[in-house]
Scaffold this active site. Structure first.
Site, PDB file in Angstrom:
ATOM      1  N   LYS A   9       0.760  -1.165   0.078  1.00  0.00           N
ATOM      2  CA  LYS A   9       0.083   0.115  -0.042  1.00  0.00           C
ATOM      3  C   LYS A   9       0.997   1.210  -0.138  1.00  0.00           C
ATOM      4  CE  LYS A   9      -3.925  -2.117   2.462  1.00  0.00           C
ATOM      5  NZ  LYS A   9      -4.865  -1.984   3.937  1.00  0.00           N
ATOM      6  N   TYR A  49     -12.535  -2.457  -2.845  1.00  0.00           N
ATOM      7  CA  TYR A  49     -13.101  -2.490  -1.582  1.00  0.00           C
ATOM      8  C   TYR A  49     -14.591  -2.634  -1.462  1.00  0.00           C
ATOM      9  CZ  TYR A  49      -8.287  -2.242   0.464  1.00  0.00           C
ATOM     10  OH  TYR A  49      -7.046  -2.110   1.115  1.00  0.00           O
ATOM     11  N   PHE A  57     -15.044   3.444   8.150  1.00  0.00           N
ATOM     12  CA  PHE A  57     -13.690   3.626   7.324  1.00  0.00           C
ATOM     13  C   PHE A  57     -13.487   3.688   5.989  1.00  0.00           C
ATOM     14  CE2 PHE A  57     -13.763  -0.781   8.156  1.00  0.00           C
ATOM     15  CZ  PHE A  57     -13.421  -1.231   7.318  1.00  0.00           C
ATOM     16  N   ARG A  85      -1.794 -14.357   4.282  1.00  0.00           N
ATOM     17  CA  ARG A  85      -2.497 -13.589   5.538  1.00  0.00           C
ATOM     18  C   ARG A  85      -1.362 -13.807   6.857  1.00  0.00           C
ATOM     19  NH1 ARG A  85      -7.004 -10.319   4.497  1.00  0.00           N
ATOM     20  NH2 ARG A  85      -8.059 -10.923   6.705  1.00  0.00           N
ATOM     21  N   THR A  91      -5.386  -7.477  10.853  1.00  0.00           N
ATOM     22  CA  THR A  91      -5.845  -6.384  10.301  1.00  0.00           C
ATOM     23  C   THR A  91      -5.201  -4.996  11.114  1.00  0.00           C
ATOM     24  OG1 THR A  91      -7.690  -7.181   9.454  1.00  0.00           O
ATOM     25  CG2 THR A  91      -7.862  -4.899   9.560  1.00  0.00           C
ATOM     26  N   ARG A 102       2.737  -6.644   9.535  1.00  0.00           N
ATOM     27  CA  ARG A 102       2.212  -5.486  10.371  1.00  0.00           C
ATOM     28  C   ARG A 102       2.731  -5.515  11.902  1.00  0.00           C
ATOM     29  NH1 ARG A 102      -3.751  -6.984   7.942  1.00  0.00           N
ATOM     30  NH2 ARG A 102      -3.590  -5.472   5.867  1.00  0.00           N
ATOM     31  N   ASN A 112      -1.777   0.334   7.455  1.00  0.00           N
ATOM     32  CA  ASN A 112      -1.332  -1.124   8.066  1.00  0.00           C
ATOM     33  C   ASN A 112      -0.598  -1.594   6.575  1.00  0.00           C
ATOM     34  OD1 ASN A 112      -3.684  -1.856   6.190  1.00  0.00           O
ATOM     35  ND2 ASN A 112      -4.599  -3.075   7.666  1.00  0.00           N
ATOM     36  N   HIS A 115      -2.074  -5.330   1.755  1.00  0.00           N
ATOM     37  CA  HIS A 115      -3.410  -5.996   1.466  1.00  0.00           C
ATOM     38  C   HIS A 115      -3.060  -7.395   0.865  1.00  0.00           C
ATOM     39  CE1 HIS A 115      -7.250  -7.192  -0.023  1.00  0.00           C
ATOM     40  NE2 HIS A 115      -6.600  -7.613  -0.752  1.00  0.00           N
ATOM     41  N   GLU A 126     -10.343 -10.291  -6.803  1.00  0.00           N
ATOM     42  CA  GLU A 126      -9.406  -9.216  -6.849  1.00  0.00           C
ATOM     43  C   GLU A 126      -8.156  -9.188  -8.118  1.00  0.00           C
ATOM     44  OE1 GLU A 126      -9.971  -8.697  -2.005  1.00  0.00           O
ATOM     45  OE2 GLU A 126      -7.942  -9.454  -3.007  1.00  0.00           O
TER      46      GLU A 126
END
Ligand code: IDP
Ligand code: MG
Length: 149
Positions: A9, A49, A57, A85, A91, A102, A112, A115, A126
């Site tokens: 990100k 998203y 948010f 993940r 998250t 993270r 964070n 993704h 995606e």
């Protein structure tokens, strides 16, 4: 073999953590089969998203992900979705375990860093948003026999 969509990100790119983050996925053994550096458009961000539309948010999330360039990747491997993940961490970075991206490198949920798709189906959806089929490369890695049983 599973596939997962990863986004390094804007905060990660701005902080110069792109290499560090890609390094962790590579070291895990996940194979890169697609990658691009891009400024994500509002329209693409809304599609990606869509499940979060209406949440408190959501607007902040769209502003964040479109604010500056990202690196978008497709990774492949056995259980790639869950493996990625775990490497990314929870998250909320303050809950993420040390050793995860993270947990080691972030503090706030809205910053964070990465993704990763949350299921195989989400991954397929995606990946199709960001990559054409001919932008994904099928290749065998010299190290595969030492990573994949
Ligand atoms: P995930 O990225 O771990 O799958 P999701 O719940 O799918 O987490 O949320 C998508 C993204 O939206 C998060 O990674 C984070 O950037 C942002 N986000 C989620 N919840 C919050 C929040 O409470 N405050 C700010 N940003 C949030
Ligand atoms: Mg998610």
């Amino acid at each position: 073999m599973e596939r997962t969509l990863i986004i390094v990100k804007p905060d990660a790119v701005q902080r110069g953590l792109t290499g560090e983050i890609i390094r962790r996925f590579e070291a895990r053994g996940l194979r890169i089969i697609g990658m691009k550096f891009m400024l994500i458009s509002r329209e693409v961000a809304e599609r990606h998203y869509a499940e979060h539309k209406g949440k408190g948010f959501y607007e902040g999330l769209l502003n964040y992900i479109t604010s500056s360039p990202s690196v978008v990747m497709v990774l492949e491997g056995p259980n790639a979705v869950q493996a990625a993940r775990t490497t990314i961490g929870k998250t909320k970075p303050f809950e993420a375990e040390a050793g995860s991206i993270r947990g080691d490198l972030a503090l706030e949920t809205g910053r964070n860093l990465v993704h990763g798709s949350d299921s195989v189906e989400s991954g397929e959806r995606e990946i199709a948003i960001f990559f054409k089929a001919d932008e994904l490369v099928s290749w065998s890695r010299a190290s595969d026999p030492w990573i994949l049983e």
